[in-house]
Scaffold this active site. Structure first.
Site, PDB file in Angstrom:
ATOM      1  N   ASP A   1       0.817  -1.224   0.000  1.00 13.46           N
ATOM      2  CA  ASP A   1       0.000   0.000   0.000  1.00 13.46           C
ATOM      3  C   ASP A   1       0.851   1.274   0.000  1.00 13.46           C
ATOM      4  O   ASP A   1       0.462   2.291   0.579  1.00 13.46           O
ATOM      5  CB  ASP A   1      -0.958   0.030   1.214  1.00 13.46           C
ATOM      6  CG  ASP A   1      -1.726  -1.258   1.339  1.00 13.46           C
ATOM      7  OD1 ASP A   1      -2.255  -1.715   0.315  1.00 13.46           O
ATOM      8  OD2 ASP A   1      -1.777  -1.823   2.452  1.00 13.46           O
TER       9      ASP A   1
ATOM     10  N   LYS B   1       1.881   2.162  -5.076  1.00 12.09           N
ATOM     11  CA  LYS B   1       2.511   1.615  -6.290  1.00 12.09           C
ATOM     12  C   LYS B   1       1.670   1.917  -7.523  1.00 12.09           C
ATOM     13  O   LYS B   1       2.182   2.110  -8.612  1.00 12.09           O
ATOM     14  CB  LYS B   1       2.666   0.090  -6.169  1.00 12.09           C
ATOM     15  CG  LYS B   1       3.716  -0.347  -5.188  1.00 12.09           C
ATOM     16  CD  LYS B   1       3.937  -1.843  -5.237  1.00 12.09           C
ATOM     17  CE  LYS B   1       2.892  -2.648  -4.513  1.00 12.09           C
ATOM     18  NZ  LYS B   1       2.821  -2.440  -3.067  1.00 12.09           N
TER      19      LYS B   1
ATOM     20  N   GLY C   1      -4.252  -5.108  -4.943  1.00 14.57           N
ATOM     21  CA  GLY C   1      -5.382  -4.375  -5.507  1.00 14.57           C
ATOM     22  C   GLY C   1      -5.023  -2.941  -5.759  1.00 14.57           C
ATOM     23  O   GLY C   1      -4.380  -2.320  -4.927  1.00 14.57           O
ATOM     24  N   HIS C   2      -5.386  -2.449  -6.940  1.00 11.50           N
ATOM     25  CA  HIS C   2      -5.288  -1.015  -7.094  1.00 11.50           C
ATOM     26  C   HIS C   2      -6.298  -0.472  -8.089  1.00 11.50           C
ATOM     27  O   HIS C   2      -6.832  -1.194  -8.916  1.00 11.50           O
ATOM     28  CB  HIS C   2      -3.855  -0.554  -7.338  1.00 11.50           C
ATOM     29  CG  HIS C   2      -3.357  -0.680  -8.733  1.00 11.50           C
ATOM     30  ND1 HIS C   2      -2.510  -1.670  -9.114  1.00 11.50           N
ATOM     31  CD2 HIS C   2      -3.577   0.083  -9.813  1.00 11.50           C
ATOM     32  CE1 HIS C   2      -2.227  -1.511 -10.379  1.00 11.50           C
ATOM     33  NE2 HIS C   2      -2.861  -0.459 -10.842  1.00 11.50           N
TER      34      HIS C   2
ATOM     35  N   GLN D   1       2.264  -6.304  -2.881  1.00 10.81           N
ATOM     36  CA  GLN D   1       2.600  -6.249  -1.443  1.00 10.81           C
ATOM     37  C   GLN D   1       3.901  -5.466  -1.228  1.00 10.81           C
ATOM     38  O   GLN D   1       4.181  -4.570  -2.009  1.00 10.81           O
ATOM     39  CB  GLN D   1       2.681  -7.667  -0.831  1.00 10.81           C
ATOM     40  CG  GLN D   1       1.340  -8.385  -0.763  1.00 10.81           C
ATOM     41  CD  GLN D   1       0.995  -9.152  -2.023  1.00 10.81           C
ATOM     42  OE1 GLN D   1       1.817  -9.845  -2.567  1.00 10.81           O
ATOM     43  NE2 GLN D   1      -0.234  -9.033  -2.475  1.00 10.81           N
TER      44      GLN D   1
HETATM   45  P1  IMP Z   1      -2.330 -12.967   2.511  1.00 12.75           P
HETATM   46  O1  IMP Z   1      -1.414 -12.449   1.449  1.00 12.75           O
HETATM   47  O2  IMP Z   1      -3.777 -12.840   2.140  1.00 12.75           O
HETATM   48  O3  IMP Z   1      -1.964 -14.349   2.951  1.00 12.75           O
HETATM   49  O4  IMP Z   1      -2.148 -12.032   3.812  1.00 12.75           O
HETATM   50  C1  IMP Z   1      -0.949 -12.065   4.578  1.00 12.75           C
HETATM   51  C2  IMP Z   1      -0.577 -10.668   5.076  1.00 12.75           C
HETATM   52  O5  IMP Z   1      -0.240  -9.860   3.955  1.00 12.75           O
HETATM   53  C3  IMP Z   1      -1.712  -9.919   5.791  1.00 12.75           C
HETATM   54  O6  IMP Z   1      -1.143  -9.109   6.798  1.00 12.75           O
HETATM   55  C4  IMP Z   1      -2.299  -9.029   4.711  1.00 12.75           C
HETATM   56  O7  IMP Z   1      -2.932  -7.893   5.240  1.00 12.75           O
HETATM   57  C5  IMP Z   1      -1.031  -8.668   3.950  1.00 12.75           C
HETATM   58  N1  IMP Z   1      -1.294  -8.325   2.545  1.00 12.75           N
HETATM   59  C6  IMP Z   1      -1.549  -9.155   1.515  1.00 12.75           C
HETATM   60  N2  IMP Z   1      -1.711  -8.479   0.374  1.00 12.75           N
HETATM   61  C7  IMP Z   1      -1.546  -7.177   0.671  1.00 12.75           C
HETATM   62  C8  IMP Z   1      -1.537  -5.982  -0.110  1.00 12.75           C
HETATM   63  O8  IMP Z   1      -1.727  -5.979  -1.333  1.00 12.75           O
HETATM   64  N3  IMP Z   1      -1.304  -4.825   0.573  1.00 12.75           N
HETATM   65  C9  IMP Z   1      -1.043  -4.797   1.904  1.00 12.75           C
HETATM   66  N4  IMP Z   1      -1.019  -5.891   2.673  1.00 12.75           N
HETATM   67  C10 IMP Z   1      -1.269  -7.072   2.064  1.00 12.75           C
END
Ligand code: IMP
Length: 429
Positions: free
Chosen positions: A13, A16, A40-41, A223
């Site tokens: 976040d 990007k 997501g964006h 991420q």
């Molecule tokens: P997962 O990727 O759904 O397994 O989530 C694992 C961790 O990564 C959690 O803390 C989510 O909030 C974080 N996370 C996953 N994708 C994103 C993203 O696109 N932006 C910010 N945090 C993310």
């Protein structure tokens, strides 16, 4: 010609989206190399607003867009995104879109398991996006995943499904859940297969070809480095490698293909989900950062935790990912603060650290050492040159640059593409 790899240098976040869109509009190919639809964006092109989770950013402008083998692909989520975008008039076909045929699938059983585990974990939960990302990567490295290429051989899937279902049935039983409905899974896969297969191919081949022809490739990371499964705040991480090196392994190109590594860095810090966050502010200042920065997750709508800029973490991220230059975003959120703080080190049980330790208990226990600077009263929003910035804001940027030991390539001063101070063009240098 140069390629560019964009990665988040904090917990995701970082903003990007805008930078990736700008670079995508000048690239010949855009590649997603890790993660899935947990990213997501929102893209604004003229009057149209597009929401992307899985499709690479180039898709909206018709640039060759590729989902690499390092991604975990939920074919139903892909179809939903595809339908939505084509409904908005975007053309997506085999000429401008390809999926790695060795890409593992996210199945409904992965989403189930993600949810069951999070529910059972109570206060120890990771705070995942609930998309089944972790369980899908587990099955990939456990060598029991169903991959895109398997969709062309569904009649030969029996033994693979046996292995996969046996594994999941045991886990589901532990949660008091019924076994996987194997017949329904197979029927669903058979239904979605033709849609996915029209785009499936060995993308490493296509990418190597366009690369040899001199294409500018944009590797679009999702991420952030602090969520990397090796280098992040384990176990509060995502299940992929989010560092720049993954651009190569997650797309089928060599390590020399990644080009300029652009680390996206927010002028303060945010995090969604659980896990350590040394500079978190659970007070009015944190609230103010969240409100001014509109800090709500694009995918899950969750409120993001906010805090001061942590130079120790970003220095570490830049080093681990070989960041060539950073894009500093959302500086305007700091406008109007009397004082701003930057974390320059940690105190851990009486010792001073200049790095973030690996153990979860140490990560939770470190206390930030702050350097305080005067804030600025003018606005930085919409600045397009250094001359547009208040002197104190320039001092802040210079101090950030010094502390993270990485140069600033650009400063983004609003969501608008033109509101950017460009120091070094990643595609040119
Ligand atoms: P997962 O990727 O759904 O397994 O989530 C694992 C961790 O990564 C959690 O803390 C989510 O909030 C974080 N996370 C996953 N994708 C994103 C993203 O696109 N932006 C910010 N945090 C993310």
């Amino acid at each position: 010609m140069a390629s560019v790899t964009v990665i988040g240098a904090q917990w995701g976040d970082e903003g990007k989206g805008k930078i990736v869109d700008w670079l995508a509009s000048r690239a010949d190919a855009v590649v997603r190399f890790q993660g899935g639809h947990n990213a997501g964006h929102t893209l604004v092109v003229g009057e149209q607003v597009y929401k992307l989770s899985l499709l690479p950013s180039g898709i909206v402008t018709g640039t060759l867009s590729i989902i690499g083998n390092g991604v975990v692909l939920d074919p139903w989520a892909l179809k939903a995104e595809f339908d939505k975008l084509t409904g908005q008039g975007v053309t997506i076909n085999a000429d401008n879109f390809a999926i790695a045929d060795n890409c593992p699938l996210i199945l409904p059983l992965h989403r189930d398991l993600d949810g069951l585990r999070e529910q059972a974990a109570g206060s120890g939960k990771i705070g995942t996006t609930g998309r089944g990302i972790g369980p899908a990567y587990e099955d990939k490295v456990g060598r029991r995943a169903i991959r895109v290429c398997d969709l062309a051989h569904l009649d030969a899937l029996d033994s693979q499904l046996d292995r996969l279902c046996a594994h999941h049935d045991a886990l589901r039983a532990g949660f008091g859940q019924p076994p996987v409905d194997r017949a329904a899974l197979l029927a669903d896969l058979a239904e979605i297969a033709p849609f996915v297969l029209q785009f499936a191919q060995p993308v490493w081949k296509r990418l190597n070809k366009v690369r040899k022809a001199g294409a500018r490739i944009l590797f679009e990371g999702a991420q952030g480095v602090l969520l990397d499964v090796d280098h992040g705040t384990y176990p509060f991480v995502t299940s992929s490698n989010t560092v720049s090196g993954t651009a190569a392994s997650g797309s089928g190109l060599g390590p020399n293909a990644t080009g300029f590594v652009l680390g996206i860095v927010k002028a303060y810090t945010t995090r969604v989900g659980s896990g350590p966050f040394p500079t978190e502010l659970e007070d009015e200042t944190g609230q103010r950062l969240g409100e001014r920065g509109h800090e709500f997750g694009t995918v899950t709508g969750r409120k993001r935790r906010c805090g001061w800029f942590d130079a120790v973490l970003v220095r570490q991220s830049c080093a681990i990912s070989g960041v060539t230059g950073i894009a500093l975003t959302k500086l305007d959120v700091l406008d109007g603060f009397d004082k701003v703080k930057i974390c320059t080190g940690y105190r851990l049980r009486g010792k001073v650290l200049d790095y973030f330790p690996s153990h979860a208990a140490d990560q939770a226990a470190v206390e930030p050492i702050y350097e305080e600077m005067d804030g600025w009263q003018g606005t930085t929003a919409g600045a397009r040159s250094w001359a547009d910035l208040p002197a104190q804001a320039i001092k802040y940027i210079q101090r950030v640059q010094e502390l993270i030991e990485t140069p600033v390539a650009l400063v983004s001063t609003s969501p608008e593409r033109e509101d950017t101070i460009l120091v070094r063009d990643p595609f040119v240098d």
